[in-house]
Design a protein around this motif. Sequence first.
Motif, PDB file in Angstrom:
ATOM      1  N   PRO A 133       0.746  -1.149  -0.180  1.00 24.76           N
ATOM      2  CA  PRO A 133      -0.376   0.227   0.143  1.00 24.76           C
ATOM      3  C   PRO A 133       0.998   0.918  -0.447  1.00 24.76           C
ATOM      4  N   GLY A 134       2.325   1.335   0.616  1.00 23.96           N
ATOM      5  CA  GLY A 134       2.318   2.470   0.356  1.00 23.96           C
ATOM      6  C   GLY A 134       4.068   2.648  -0.513  1.00 23.96           C
ATOM      7  N   ILE A 135       3.937   1.995  -2.079  1.00 25.31           N
ATOM      8  CA  ILE A 135       3.875   1.772  -3.614  1.00 25.31           C
ATOM      9  C   ILE A 135       2.371   2.473  -4.034  1.00 25.31           C
ATOM     10  N   GLN A 136       3.203   3.583  -4.723  1.00 24.03           N
ATOM     11  CA  GLN A 136       1.411   4.189  -5.513  1.00 24.03           C
ATOM     12  C   GLN A 136       1.817   2.838  -6.697  1.00 24.03           C
ATOM     13  N   TYR A 137       0.896   1.915  -7.459  1.00 19.48           N
ATOM     14  CA  TYR A 137       0.791   1.399  -8.191  1.00 19.48           C
ATOM     15  C   TYR A 137      -0.632   2.074  -9.708  1.00 19.48           C
ATOM     16  N   ASN A 138       0.189   2.478 -11.027  1.00 20.15           N
ATOM     17  CA  ASN A 138      -0.382   2.658 -12.141  1.00 20.15           C
ATOM     18  C   ASN A 138       0.251   1.716 -13.284  1.00 20.15           C
ATOM     19  N   GLU A 139      -1.118   2.212 -14.846  1.00 23.81           N
ATOM     20  CA  GLU A 139      -0.518   1.209 -15.824  1.00 23.81           C
ATOM     21  C   GLU A 139      -1.002   2.278 -17.054  1.00 23.81           C
ATOM     22  N   ILE A 140      -0.113   1.887 -17.933  1.00 18.09           N
ATOM     23  CA  ILE A 140      -0.662   2.267 -18.665  1.00 18.09           C
ATOM     24  C   ILE A 140      -0.173   1.506 -20.600  1.00 18.09           C
ATOM     25  N   ILE A 141      -0.986   1.990 -21.188  1.00 16.45           N
ATOM     26  CA  ILE A 141      -0.203   0.932 -22.288  1.00 16.45           C
ATOM     27  C   ILE A 141       0.615   1.309 -23.243  1.00 16.45           C
ATOM     28  N   VAL A 142       1.326   0.065 -23.628  1.00 22.76           N
ATOM     29  CA  VAL A 142       2.778   0.807 -24.207  1.00 22.76           C
ATOM     30  C   VAL A 142       2.168   1.699 -25.355  1.00 22.76           C
ATOM     31  N   ASP A 143       1.758   2.238 -25.789  1.00 27.49           N
ATOM     32  CA  ASP A 143       2.025   2.971 -27.528  1.00 27.49           C
ATOM     33  C   ASP A 143       2.308   4.038 -26.522  1.00 27.49           C
ATOM     34  N   ASN A 144       1.030   4.784 -25.658  1.00 29.43           N
ATOM     35  CA  ASN A 144       1.195   5.719 -25.516  1.00 29.43           C
ATOM     36  C   ASN A 144       2.500   6.029 -23.783  1.00 29.43           C
ATOM     37  N   CYS A 145       2.958   5.021 -23.718  1.00 30.83           N
ATOM     38  CA  CYS A 145       4.126   5.299 -22.876  1.00 30.83           C
ATOM     39  C   CYS A 145       5.715   5.262 -23.634  1.00 30.83           C
ATOM     40  N   CYS A 146       5.369   5.158 -25.192  1.00 32.93           N
ATOM     41  CA  CYS A 146       6.493   5.150 -25.281  1.00 32.93           C
ATOM     42  C   CYS A 146       6.021   6.958 -26.290  1.00 32.93           C
ATOM     43  N   MET A 147       5.876   6.932 -25.987  1.00 32.23           N
ATOM     44  CA  MET A 147       4.908   8.736 -26.217  1.00 32.23           C
ATOM     45  C   MET A 147       5.432   9.661 -25.119  1.00 32.23           C
ATOM     46  N   GLN A 148       4.566   8.989 -24.520  1.00 32.88           N
ATOM     47  CA  GLN A 148       4.901   9.788 -22.686  1.00 32.88           C
ATOM     48  C   GLN A 148       6.462   9.874 -22.412  1.00 32.88           C
ATOM     49  N   LEU A 149       7.298   8.670 -22.540  1.00 29.93           N
ATOM     50  CA  LEU A 149       8.583   8.735 -22.431  1.00 29.93           C
ATOM     51  C   LEU A 149       9.214   9.581 -22.751  1.00 29.93           C
ATOM     52  N   VAL A 150       8.735   9.993 -24.411  1.00 27.70           N
ATOM     53  CA  VAL A 150      10.409  11.296 -25.104  1.00 27.70           C
ATOM     54  C   VAL A 150       9.852  12.088 -24.581  1.00 27.70           C
ATOM     55  N   ALA A 151       8.027  12.499 -24.183  1.00 26.52           N
ATOM     56  CA  ALA A 151       7.510  13.808 -23.963  1.00 26.52           C
ATOM     57  C   ALA A 151       8.669  13.987 -22.586  1.00 26.52           C
ATOM     58  N   LYS A 152       7.689  13.676 -22.120  1.00 23.68           N
ATOM     59  CA  LYS A 152       7.493  13.776 -20.320  1.00 23.68           C
ATOM     60  C   LYS A 152       8.694  12.310 -19.201  1.00 23.68           C
ATOM     61  N   ALA A 198      14.340   4.521 -23.238  1.00 23.34           N
ATOM     62  CA  ALA A 198      14.744   5.694 -21.433  1.00 23.34           C
ATOM     63  C   ALA A 198      15.956   5.455 -21.754  1.00 23.34           C
ATOM     64  N   ALA A 199      16.874   4.326 -22.208  1.00 24.77           N
ATOM     65  CA  ALA A 199      18.571   4.614 -22.329  1.00 24.77           C
ATOM     66  C   ALA A 199      18.520   5.900 -23.189  1.00 24.77           C
ATOM     67  N   GLY A 200      17.864   6.165 -24.135  1.00 26.87           N
ATOM     68  CA  GLY A 200      18.422   7.069 -25.398  1.00 26.87           C
ATOM     69  C   GLY A 200      18.146   8.381 -25.168  1.00 26.87           C
ATOM     70  N   ILE A 201      17.137   8.420 -23.805  1.00 29.19           N
ATOM     71  CA  ILE A 201      16.540   9.866 -23.261  1.00 29.19           C
ATOM     72  C   ILE A 201      17.611   9.990 -22.183  1.00 29.19           C
ATOM     73  N   ALA A 202      18.094   8.661 -21.623  1.00 28.14           N
ATOM     74  CA  ALA A 202      18.407   9.352 -20.730  1.00 28.14           C
ATOM     75  C   ALA A 202      20.510   9.610 -20.505  1.00 28.14           C
ATOM     76  N   GLY A 203      21.043   9.298 -22.500  1.00 24.58           N
ATOM     77  CA  GLY A 203      22.291   9.572 -22.222  1.00 24.58           C
ATOM     78  C   GLY A 203      22.505   8.832 -24.070  1.00 24.58           C
ATOM     79  N   GLY A 204      22.136   7.881 -23.636  1.00 25.91           N
ATOM     80  CA  GLY A 204      22.483   6.949 -24.613  1.00 25.91           C
ATOM     81  C   GLY A 204      22.766   5.844 -24.335  1.00 25.91           C
ATOM     82  N   THR A 205      22.955   4.184 -24.637  1.00 24.87           N
ATOM     83  CA  THR A 205      22.989   3.206 -24.778  1.00 24.87           C
ATOM     84  C   THR A 205      24.804   3.477 -23.828  1.00 24.87           C
ATOM     85  N   GLY A 206      25.373   3.528 -24.628  1.00 27.55           N
ATOM     86  CA  GLY A 206      26.868   3.792 -23.618  1.00 27.55           C
ATOM     87  C   GLY A 206      26.865   3.486 -22.181  1.00 27.55           C
TER      88      GLY A 206
END
Length: 339
Positions: free
Chosen positions: A196-215, A236-244
């Motif tokens: 109960p102390g951890i917030q839980y939510n769900e997201i559809i994968v296509d919306n997830c990809c859009m949200q990842l690059v936007a916010k 997510a790796a590409g957004i945060a600095g690259g796979t390297g």
Amino acid sequence: MPRPGDGNPRAVTLIPGDGIGPLVTGAVQQVMEAMHAPVYFESYEVRGDMPTVPPAVIESIRRNKVCLKGGLATPVGGGVSSLNMQLRKELDLYASLVNCSNFPGLPTRHQDVDIVVIRENTEGEYSGLEHEVVPGVVESLKVITKFCSERIAKYAFEYAYLNNRKKVTAVHKANIMKLADGLFLESCREVASKYPGIQYNEIIVDNCCMQLVAKPEQFDVMVTPNLYGNLVANTAAGIAGGTGVMPGGNVGQDHAVFEQGASAGNVGNENILEQKKANPVALLLSSAMMLRHLQFPSFADRLETAVKRVIAEGKYRTKDLGGTSTTQEVTDAVIANLD
């Protein structure tokens, strides 16, 4: 308090792999030696075009319980199965963990990114159950089980709980794959009710990809079935600095294999190989995860601090981070920054 014998050197199975693998695993070996880390490596030659992982390698990982590996090239098409998949199934490495976060001094489009992608590693679209029904018609089975879905959900919530993470997001496509992804979601919801102390939510994968690059800063821990996790982790790796620069590991009940977190570019290309300019940062950080897993936290901290100093300084960077340094120059800089 450590127990007597806790400081004894631990054996680690080493698979240098294909392409840039020997370069970056060599960098890890140099750094481990320089800081006198209590590990020693048993090295085995494995190539991506082998029909199976040699039994001696599996035996070594079973014995040592820990493995560090470079990238293994998986042939596209044809009848050769992925050795990465074979390793995961043989050792039941059911959880893939990729840590995607910003590094001070490394400019990216988005700040405050700190995402952990936890992906089910043994079933889903990667079950490898494919056959040609009639010429020109191929059937590929996606297998989702309650047991594996619950197991990965528990791992994600346990990880969040132990690492003071606030939110777990389940990624799915249950609006289309109602039974398969529906079962995955049902399992996640059941496990979420026990935390109960951890917030839980769900997201559809296509919306997830859009949200990842936007916010991307809205995400914390993400738990996914096999295929979606591969896509989400690399994005997510590409957004945060690259796979390297993104570390990762595959863990099971008894064994763990550490490697570059995001699979894109993990064997490099001929150009990088010839110039010896592969980025060793991802595997160095993965080896810090390995040291923490082996319960050598002070060595892990020293290694992570040294790598982050080199990135923040900005003097030694490989081409993917906007620099011109070679693998060896970056490795030497990390060694010079060890406390």
